[in-house]
Design a protein around this motif. Sequence first.
Motif, short mmCIF file in Angstrom:
data_model
loop_
_atom_site.label_atom_id
_atom_site.label_comp_id
_atom_site.label_asym_id
_atom_site.label_seq_id
_atom_site.Cartn_x
_atom_site.Cartn_y
_atom_site.Cartn_z
N TYR A 20 0.92 -0.83 -0.04
CA TYR A 20 0.19 0.03 0.16
C TYR A 20 0.80 0.99 -0.22
O TYR A 20 2.07 1.04 0.73
N LEU A 37 0.94 5.09 1.17
CA LEU A 37 0.10 5.25 2.81
C LEU A 37 -0.21 6.61 2.62
O LEU A 37 -2.02 7.14 2.73
N LEU A 89 3.79 -1.55 3.59
CA LEU A 89 3.57 0.18 3.42
C LEU A 89 4.93 0.73 3.23
O LEU A 89 5.93 0.95 3.00
N TYR A 100 2.69 5.16 9.93
CA TYR A 100 3.21 3.97 9.84
C TYR A 100 2.60 3.08 11.56
O TYR A 100 2.23 2.24 11.32
N TRP A 131 -1.89 2.90 10.79
CA TRP A 131 -1.40 1.38 9.64
C TRP A 131 -0.79 0.00 10.22
O TRP A 131 -1.43 -1.21 10.27
#
Lengths: 349, 349
Positions: free
Chosen positions: B82, B84, B106, B116, B119
């Motif tokens: 992903y 972010l 990430l 960070y 998530w």
Amino acid sequence: MARNLLSRYPWVVSPFVVSAPMKVMSGPALAVAVSHAGGLGFIGPGAKTQDTTNDLEKASVLIKGANAIPTTSSALPVGVGYQLWADDVGIAAAAIEKYKPCAVWLYAPKQGSKDYSDWSSRIRQASPETQIWIQIGTLQEAKQLLQLSEQPDVVVVQGAESGGHGRANDSMGLMSLFPEVADAMASSRIPLFAAGGIADGRGLAAAMCLGASGAVMGTRFLAASEARISRGYQDEVVRASDGAVSTTRTLLYNHLRGTFGWPEEYSPRTIVNQSYVEQQQGKPFEELQSLHDEAAKAGDKGWGPSGRLATYAGASIGLIHDVRSAGDIVRETQHEALERLQQLFPHKN
Amino acid sequence: MARNLLSRYPWVVSPFVVSAPMKVMSGPALAVAVSHAGGLGFIGPGAKTQDTTNDLEKASVLIKGANAIPTTSSALPVGVGYQLWADDVGIAAAAIEKYKPCAVWLYAPKQGSKDYSDWSSRIRQASPETQIWIQIGTLQEAKQLLQLSEQPDVVVVQGAESGGHGRANDSMGLMSLFPEVADAMASSRIPLFAAGGIADGRGLAAAMCLGASGAVMGTRFLAASEARISRGYQDEVVRASDGAVSTTRTLLYNHLRGTFGWPEEYSPRTIVNQSYVEQQQGKPFEELQSLHDEAAKAGDKGWGPSGRLATYAGASIGLIHDVRSAGDIVRETQHEALERLQQLFPHKN
């Protein structure tokens, strides 16, 4: 190929560690110490070509003395580097004929292939046992070398991580550059060395995996006790870290030092300090120049984050934490590289 | 450390090869093929976060079918990436809870550590067996990761050679960057992977020598038969060479494509073509835009040296000469790396 190469440098211990011919800073004491420890030390270009001749004389005296290097070759067990755009081929050839260095490292021609050909034929004539090393930094240069009638014995491939003068606008990290150049030159069977960003055994082992016969280190040897370098400069190499951010390629320091004439393909990587910071902030060159010249009178304080003097160094500065003897650097780098390879080798049979 | 890591990915064969989560182009077929061959395949971010969920569904179906991957883990044997700054954490967490990918990668937060942390805690909650991978490109980011309360399981260190989005102004070649980051993170004992400029077993072996637990390849997998990529784009990855000169980092193609919003620390490496050449010559953006949009209608002819479409790729393009199955790429890279290490290992005892 690597074994054949080692036969030309019988005192060299594998894996093959080379100290780069850094201008002025790679003096005879450093070069002899590196070869003495089982590497190959290069004397760097001097301020004038005649200075290099004097350095070769000093090296030959050192080697005859307590620093005797066991070799079955008749050549002097140190190399010497010239910057072709600035050095005098006549003076260089006379020195090579007299001292017979085992290797001559050619770099930065003004006229590309023509300069390489001229120098190579002069060197072959002056000293047939001397090997010719040529440093390149791009795929295009590699392809041009293959067209030379007089092929070099060794090619050094310099990555973007390197300190001092490297390619200004067309450089690339060794991880991609080296294997691409190696593929392009494979048919020539010329041994390749990797230079740029390597400062320990991890980098040496990695370079060998990429296909190098050995690794060249420059910046690591700036922090050797035998380097011909100011204390303030050397302290800064040890202090600085984060090579990606703390170093950059810029012509500013050349200009502040009054160094002009490098072919435009080249630009030096340096540790940034106040001169660069203030240039980026827009301070006029004339002011930077006078502040620089003041700093030059301040001796060792002229270097460091708030200093103003040129501190040419590579992106590997973050891997260098102390001043060591050149011999220790060579041996520890070799040891670490072998240890890495041993750890990674999957089947111990 | 590497052995412990392999226990989390029981189908992975050493040395550890990872296919990068390239946006859209790393679809489920590519990721599953890589894992099937003994690597770890990542599904890339989609145009929307929901697209990634759909890709996870497709991957889970593929894995239940003919592509069964032998694993003792309850997690799905592919990872997912992903971005972010652009992806929706809620949609992502729901997908992770449902499909339990073995790893989530990430990258590119808008708010650094805060993103960070958010998530990571959402992912840990959604799927405790899912490992968290974070990709960084600078020493500073490495130091910031060490301050996170929720530490990642794996850190990917991306060098300047990388294709697609990487650090815009503070990147550095892996040869210097990787060992400096590794030293800074050594106390954390977090396994590190190397990314950027690696396209074959030489690079994989080199990365391992630098201290990596394995290597991530992106560009090499653009030329995998399972990549979700236009034929014209893929042909160009195979054709192009001289990564130092033929690729550059520029925001131009993002803007031509209407892609805005990337945090300013990032900029993509792309193969240069007419859009870039003419921008450098001074052609106004509006003209480039309309020429680009015309080219986009031309299909595969829109790529290539005289094309105008974005061709994000890394500096390793010169090492890639054919389209292969992802499985062959994984196996040949592993084989070549082991062969290199075996050749270099000095004492076969």
